[in-house]
Scaffold this motif. Structure first.
Motif, PDB file in Angstrom:
ATOM      1  N   ASP A 181       0.851  -1.224  -0.005  1.00  0.00           N
ATOM      2  CA  ASP A 181      -0.195  -0.070  -0.132  1.00  0.00           C
ATOM      3  C   ASP A 181       0.823   1.255   0.016  1.00  0.00           C
ATOM      4  N   GLY A 182       0.699   2.142  -0.899  1.00  0.00           N
ATOM      5  CA  GLY A 182       1.437   3.452  -0.943  1.00  0.00           C
ATOM      6  C   GLY A 182       2.563   3.412  -1.497  1.00  0.00           C
TER       7      GLY A 182
ATOM      8  N   TYR B 237      -1.813  -0.012  -4.524  1.00  0.00           N
ATOM      9  CA  TYR B 237      -2.860  -0.219  -3.398  1.00  0.00           C
ATOM     10  C   TYR B 237      -3.542  -1.261  -3.530  1.00  0.00           C
TER      11      TYR B 237
ATOM     12  N   LEU C 137       3.218  11.547  -6.888  1.00  0.00           N
ATOM     13  CA  LEU C 137       2.709  10.232  -6.205  1.00  0.00           C
ATOM     14  C   LEU C 137       2.946   9.318  -7.202  1.00  0.00           C
TER      15      LEU C 137
END
Length: 371
Positions: A309-310, A314, A338
């Motif tokens: 996750d991240g 995700y 991101l």
């Protein structure tokens, strides 16, 4: 040493799974019992029944059983291994016990192989708690404890087996995408992005394309000219196309049908989305990361070993939660920093996988068996 495999896998899956075994230093020759000839791989020889035998399941089973026994004597087979428990694992098990040879099975579909023989039941999902073991499951666990080796694709399946009483030594053989098998354009993540989202796979019920269409429907309200490409074919194609038309998403969603060179579409896509109810260790997720494509996936099995996750994508806990998917995807597409970080981390993730590491696992298995 010479080893024998029995399986019914697509050519593409076979090539990925067997490639590391062909590189194992302890292996001289690999004989594969299969319905048809497969990809040309080093050390590999195929043994296939006639077409009229393939079309009759009982006759095919008997033919393969006899072929395994004859091949074992003729080529001095040291180890028999199978992919998928039913029917190939049982076939290998019966022959190995008759021949007094060590035998192994790769449970590449995950825990579902414990619950049903040769089917993919829709009554449970890996994104929810699995049901308690029934009598069939307990029998299968008993049989697995008679195998010499069990391999899995990740921690989800391994933890399930151990917690339910499997004592046979379990080895992890994750999937690996070897760029040697493709042309020079395989990894070309810097090319122009044509699609915002991509799905690659069969169009069947447990892949949950319904939710992905709902995701696109939600995102299209805030993202102009959103493009989602669906690469694959299957029994639910017409149903999915009807839903797309009903929601007026024909200009947003592109259907390509089955494509063998999936990386050509991955390299033109920003995010791979996956809402499957259950998977073993989806090869396509490894392919996506290899092309620098972040993944937003359901918590559908051993994929949790790959997607952090991240970091490189995700994980969505509920495969039906299209709003959760939409929010995560919106965040990625609207935040260039991101997105670029996820791309870099996707490539970093697969850099830790190698054909040498998987071949080393095979060498360890054969050494542990004292072969």
């Amino acid at each position: 040493m010479n080893i024998l495999l029995t399986m019914k896998l697509s050519d593409r899956t076979l090539e990925f799974l067997i490639h590391s075994l062909t590189k194992a230093s302890r292996v001289n020759k690999i004989f594969i019992i299969r319905d048809k000839q497969g990809p040309n791989l080093p050390k590999v020889e195929y043994i296939c029944p006639p077409k009229y035998v393939v079309n009759c399941s009982p006759l095919s089973f008997l033919y393969k059983l006899i072929s395994i026994i004859m091949c074992s004597f003729k080529h001095n087979i040291s180890y028999i291994h199978s992919y998928l428990l039913f029917p190939h694992g049982f076939l290998a098990f019966i022959c190995a016990k008759m021949l007094r040879k060590p035998v192994g099975v790769s449970l590449i579909a995950g825990p579902q192989e414990i619950f049903e023989l040769g089917s993919s039941p829709n009554k449970f999902s890996y994104t929810r708690p699995l049901p308690p073991l029934n009598q069939l499951s307990k029998f299968i666990i008993y049989i697995l404890n008679k195998f010499s080796v069990v391999t899995v694709t990740g921690s989800f399946t391994k933890d399930f087996l151990i917690s339910n009483g499997v004592k046979t030594k379990i080895y992890t053989l994750s999937h690996f995408v070897n760029p040697e098998l493709f042309d020079s354009n395989f990894i070309n993540h810097n090319c122009e992005k044509v699609y915002d989202l991509i799905y690659i796979g069969r169009l069947v019920q447990n892949k949950n394309l319904d939710s992905l269409i709902d995701v696109v429907n939600e995102l299209s309200r805030s993202i102009n000219n959103l493009k989602f490409v669906i690469v694959g074919d299957g029994a639910n194609l017409k149903t999915i196309q009807d839903k797309v038309s009903r929601l007026n998403l024909d200009s947003n969603i592109i259907f390509t049908g089955y494509q063998s060179e999936v990386w050509r579409f991955l390299n033109k896509s920003k995010i791979f989305i996956f809402a499957s109810e259950r998977e073993g260790f989806p090869l396509v997720v490894v392919e996506a990361l290899s092309c620098g494509v972040p993944v937003v996936s359901s918590k559908c099995g051993d994929v949790v070993d790959l997607i952090v996750d991240g970091y490189n994508g995700y994980i969505v806990s509920d495969h039906n939660d299209h709003l959760a998917y939409s929010k995560l995807i919106q965040n990625i597409l609207s935040d260039e920093q991101l997105y670029n970080r996820l791309v870099c981390n996707a490539l970093e993730t697969v850099s830790h996988f190698s054909i040498e590491k998987l071949s080393a696992v095979w060498n360890t298995i054969l050494t542990d068996l004292a072969l």
